[in-house]
Design a protein around this motif. Structure first.
Motif, PDB file in Angstrom:
ATOM      1  N   THR A 167      60.399   0.568  65.844  1.00  0.00           N
ATOM      2  CA  THR A 167      59.138   1.122  65.376  1.00  0.00           C
ATOM      3  C   THR A 167      59.331   1.792  64.022  1.00  0.00           C
ATOM      4  OG1 THR A 167      58.390   1.506  67.656  1.00  0.00           O
ATOM      5  CG2 THR A 167      57.277   2.741  65.910  1.00  0.00           C
ATOM      6  N   THR A 168      58.490   1.433  63.065  1.00  0.00           N
ATOM      7  CA  THR A 168      58.525   2.052  61.741  1.00  0.00           C
ATOM      8  C   THR A 168      57.594   3.255  61.742  1.00  0.00           C
ATOM      9  OG1 THR A 168      58.988  -0.061  60.653  1.00  0.00           O
ATOM     10  CG2 THR A 168      58.089   1.706  59.285  1.00  0.00           C
ATOM     11  N   ILE A 169      58.146   4.426  61.441  1.00  0.00           N
ATOM     12  CA  ILE A 169      57.381   5.677  61.450  1.00  0.00           C
ATOM     13  C   ILE A 169      57.117   6.113  60.015  1.00  0.00           C
ATOM     14  CG2 ILE A 169      57.362   8.088  62.189  1.00  0.00           C
ATOM     15  CD1 ILE A 169      59.412   7.276  64.355  1.00  0.00           C
ATOM     16  N   THR A 170      55.867   6.410  59.722  1.00  0.00           N
ATOM     17  CA  THR A 170      55.491   6.909  58.402  1.00  0.00           C
ATOM     18  C   THR A 170      54.743   8.228  58.560  1.00  0.00           C
ATOM     19  OG1 THR A 170      55.308   4.667  57.510  1.00  0.00           O
ATOM     20  CG2 THR A 170      54.230   6.428  56.270  1.00  0.00           C
ATOM     21  N   VAL A 171      55.179   9.233  57.825  1.00  0.00           N
ATOM     22  CA  VAL A 171      54.515  10.536  57.798  1.00  0.00           C
ATOM     23  C   VAL A 171      53.779  10.642  56.467  1.00  0.00           C
ATOM     24  CG1 VAL A 171      54.833  13.033  57.843  1.00  0.00           C
ATOM     25  CG2 VAL A 171      56.265  11.570  59.283  1.00  0.00           C
ATOM     26  N   THR A 172      52.470  10.897  56.526  1.00  0.00           N
ATOM     27  CA  THR A 172      51.637  10.914  55.321  1.00  0.00           C
ATOM     28  C   THR A 172      50.926  12.247  55.176  1.00  0.00           C
ATOM     29  OG1 THR A 172      51.219   8.532  55.514  1.00  0.00           O
ATOM     30  CG2 THR A 172      49.725   9.779  54.119  1.00  0.00           C
ATOM     31  N   SER A 173      50.965  12.806  53.970  1.00  0.00           N
ATOM     32  CA  SER A 173      50.115  13.962  53.654  1.00  0.00           C
ATOM     33  C   SER A 173      48.915  13.454  52.868  1.00  0.00           C
ATOM     34  CB  SER A 173      50.890  14.999  52.844  1.00  0.00           C
ATOM     35  OG  SER A 173      51.163  14.517  51.534  1.00  0.00           O
ATOM     36  N   PHE A 174      47.766  14.104  53.047  1.00  0.00           N
ATOM     37  CA  PHE A 174      46.552  13.648  52.361  1.00  0.00           C
ATOM     38  C   PHE A 174      45.550  14.789  52.287  1.00  0.00           C
ATOM     39  CE2 PHE A 174      45.610  13.112  56.813  1.00  0.00           C
ATOM     40  CZ  PHE A 174      44.260  13.429  56.932  1.00  0.00           C
ATOM     41  N   GLY A 175      44.537  14.598  51.464  1.00  0.00           N
ATOM     42  CA  GLY A 175      43.448  15.554  51.357  1.00  0.00           C
ATOM     43  C   GLY A 175      42.181  14.994  51.970  1.00  0.00           C
ATOM     44  N   PHE A 176      41.541  15.757  52.857  1.00  0.00           N
ATOM     45  CA  PHE A 176      40.293  15.300  53.473  1.00  0.00           C
ATOM     46  C   PHE A 176      39.211  15.063  52.433  1.00  0.00           C
ATOM     47  CE2 PHE A 176      42.212  17.006  57.356  1.00  0.00           C
ATOM     48  CZ  PHE A 176      41.842  16.057  58.288  1.00  0.00           C
ATOM     49  N   SER A 177      39.264  15.793  51.329  1.00  0.00           N
ATOM     50  CA  SER A 177      38.244  15.626  50.296  1.00  0.00           C
ATOM     51  C   SER A 177      38.307  14.257  49.639  1.00  0.00           C
ATOM     52  CB  SER A 177      38.400  16.712  49.223  1.00  0.00           C
ATOM     53  OG  SER A 177      39.657  16.611  48.584  1.00  0.00           O
ATOM     54  N   GLN A 241      57.441   3.245  71.371  1.00  0.00           N
ATOM     55  CA  GLN A 241      58.549   2.302  71.240  1.00  0.00           C
ATOM     56  C   GLN A 241      58.672   1.426  72.474  1.00  0.00           C
ATOM     57  OE1 GLN A 241      61.636   5.190  70.373  1.00  0.00           O
ATOM     58  NE2 GLN A 241      61.609   4.685  68.199  1.00  0.00           N
ATOM     59  N   ALA A 242      58.437   1.995  73.647  1.00  0.00           N
ATOM     60  CA  ALA A 242      58.507   1.217  74.881  1.00  0.00           C
ATOM     61  C   ALA A 242      57.437   0.132  74.915  1.00  0.00           C
ATOM     62  CB  ALA A 242      58.353   2.131  76.098  1.00  0.00           C
ATOM     63  N   GLU A 243      56.322   0.372  74.233  1.00  0.00           N
ATOM     64  CA  GLU A 243      55.252  -0.624  74.139  1.00  0.00           C
ATOM     65  C   GLU A 243      55.449  -1.551  72.949  1.00  0.00           C
ATOM     66  OE1 GLU A 243      52.662  -1.293  76.222  1.00  0.00           O
ATOM     67  OE2 GLU A 243      53.704   0.084  77.574  1.00  0.00           O
ATOM     68  N   ALA A 244      56.608  -1.415  72.252  1.00  0.00           N
ATOM     69  CA  ALA A 244      56.940  -2.245  71.089  1.00  0.00           C
ATOM     70  C   ALA A 244      55.902  -2.104  69.979  1.00  0.00           C
ATOM     71  CB  ALA A 244      57.106  -3.713  71.484  1.00  0.00           C
ATOM     72  N   LYS A 245      55.360  -0.901  69.819  1.00  0.00           N
ATOM     73  CA  LYS A 245      54.424  -0.656  68.721  1.00  0.00           C
ATOM     74  C   LYS A 245      55.194  -0.732  67.411  1.00  0.00           C
ATOM     75  CE  LYS A 245      50.959   2.733  67.201  1.00  0.00           C
ATOM     76  NZ  LYS A 245      49.978   1.710  66.816  1.00  0.00           N
ATOM     77  N   ALA A 246      54.794  -1.624  66.520  1.00  0.00           N
ATOM     78  CA  ALA A 246      55.566  -1.886  65.302  1.00  0.00           C
ATOM     79  C   ALA A 246      55.489  -0.739  64.308  1.00  0.00           C
ATOM     80  CB  ALA A 246      55.081  -3.177  64.638  1.00  0.00           C
ATOM     81  N   TYR A 247      54.320  -0.100  64.201  1.00  0.00           N
ATOM     82  CA  TYR A 247      54.135   0.953  63.206  1.00  0.00           C
ATOM     83  C   TYR A 247      53.455   2.158  63.841  1.00  0.00           C
ATOM     84  CZ  TYR A 247      54.912  -2.934  59.988  1.00  0.00           C
ATOM     85  OH  TYR A 247      55.446  -4.018  59.344  1.00  0.00           O
ATOM     86  N   VAL A 248      53.939   3.344  63.490  1.00  0.00           N
ATOM     87  CA  VAL A 248      53.276   4.583  63.865  1.00  0.00           C
ATOM     88  C   VAL A 248      53.090   5.402  62.589  1.00  0.00           C
ATOM     89  CG1 VAL A 248      53.435   6.749  65.144  1.00  0.00           C
ATOM     90  CG2 VAL A 248      54.222   4.628  66.193  1.00  0.00           C
ATOM     91  N   ASN A 249      51.835   5.678  62.256  1.00  0.00           N
ATOM     92  CA  ASN A 249      51.513   6.433  61.044  1.00  0.00           C
ATOM     93  C   ASN A 249      50.939   7.786  61.444  1.00  0.00           C
ATOM     94  OD1 ASN A 249      51.926   4.345  58.822  1.00  0.00           O
ATOM     95  ND2 ASN A 249      50.602   3.246  60.246  1.00  0.00           N
ATOM     96  N   ILE A 250      51.607   8.853  61.023  1.00  0.00           N
ATOM     97  CA  ILE A 250      51.229  10.222  61.367  1.00  0.00           C
ATOM     98  C   ILE A 250      50.694  10.895  60.108  1.00  0.00           C
ATOM     99  CG2 ILE A 250      51.994  12.401  62.374  1.00  0.00           C
ATOM    100  CD1 ILE A 250      54.426  10.811  63.492  1.00  0.00           C
ATOM    101  N   GLY A 251      49.431  11.327  60.147  1.00  0.00           N
ATOM    102  CA  GLY A 251      48.813  11.922  58.974  1.00  0.00           C
ATOM    103  C   GLY A 251      48.610  13.419  59.122  1.00  0.00           C
TER     104      GLY A 251
END
Length: 314
Positions: A167-177, A241-251
């Protein structure tokens, strides 16, 4: 480059149309297998003569495959095994007729052997054609009562060779505006933390600067919020990961995407690394300029004394 003459691990995936062959092949590909669907039977021998990597090979066949007859396929497999010593096994996907009729009805796709007849006729004809291959197969999975997730789980359990990409994990910061990331799986709103934008010395800096991050972390709610989010994400990741989810993006979002979310995301990514993960990190709005009008005006000069003391909006 591997030796073309070296024995290969080959899985033949076949069965009734609509029983789940495409799902199985897609899952095998995610597990690191080389997969080919509906290759004409006469080309199989030529394929195996080509150089390939170390990954095992999965070949999909069904009644639509050009030149396909169960008896010919069985004889060709026996021949390849005797001449090359390939480790060849066969997985047959079966399914009850009533369930196949339901699946074809839902997809509005005609059965390949019943283009102008009821699907039940094509299903019965195909079952008769495929009977020798079902008897000969090494493994049979009846998918009648399996969900797509259940079928994928069985494939992972039986055929995971350790080549899966994970599983590829990406942590992203962003602005709601500036809008919410379209691909985020989990989004956490950090606008409850005090806002460095309204501190003159901190406004031109970002959450990657120690002074800003120290200010954000000093908020009385930071530690408890971080702990709760950490526990939730660490609970979810093994299950993804057990479900073989390829990407998880956390914002992680704040108002402008330059201060609170950047600090929190960087701190969170470091925690994940300490836990044994290898996250990517993206700061989507880090390069944007600070604009007062984009920030919540209650965080500015007009906020209450309680909010001024805390340094954030009520």
């Amino acid at each position: 480059m591997s030796d073309p003459a070296a024995p290969k691990t080959i899985l033949l995936v076949t069965g009734l149309s609509g029983a789940g062959k495409s799902t199985v092949l897609n899952q095998l590909e995610d597990l690191g297998w080389e997969t080919i669907d509906n290759l004409p039977i006469r080309l199989v021998g030529q394929l195996l003569k080509l150089p390939s990597g170390d990954a095992p090979l999965a070949l999909g066949f069904d009644s639509r495959t050009r030149g396909f007859t169960p008896e010919e396929l069985i004889q060709q497999v026996k021949k390849l095994h005797s001449k090359r010593g390939d480790d060849i096994s066969t997985l047959f996907l079966d399914c009850q007729g009533w369930e196949l009729e339901r699946r074809f009805s839902e997809t509005r796709r005609p059965h390949p052997l019943a283009q102008d007849r009821p699907a039940a006729d094509g299903i019965a004809q195909e079952r008769s054609i495929m009977a020798p291959l079902r008897r000969w197969a090494d493994m049979v999975i009846d998918t009648s009562k399996l969900s797509v997730s259940d079928l994928k789980a069985q494939v992972r359990e039986r055929f995971d060779t350790g080549h899966a990409r994970g599983t590829t994990i990406t942590v992203t910061s962003f602005g709601f505006s500036r809008g919410v990331p379209h691909n985020a799986d989990l989004i956490f709103d950090l606008r409850f933390l005090r806002n460095p934008h309204w501190v003159d010395d901190l406004r031109p800096l970002t959450g990657l600067d120690d002074a800003v991050c120290d200010y954000v972390r000093a908020d009385s709610d930071f530690d408890s919020a971080f702990a709760k989010i950490r526990d939730l994400v660490l609970f979810l990741l093994p299950r993804y990961q057990a479900e073989a989810k390829a990407y998880v993006n956390i914002g992680f979002g704040c108002t402008g995407g330059r201060h609170r979310s950047v600090c929190f995301a960087a701190t969170f990514a470091e925690m994940l690394r300490e836990e044994g993960y290898s996250p990517n990190i993206e700061h989507r709005d880090l390069g944007s300029r600070p604009v007062d009008s984009l920030e919540n005006l209650r965080n500015g000069p007009g906020m209450s004394r309680t909010a001024q003391k805390k340094g954030t909006a009520e």
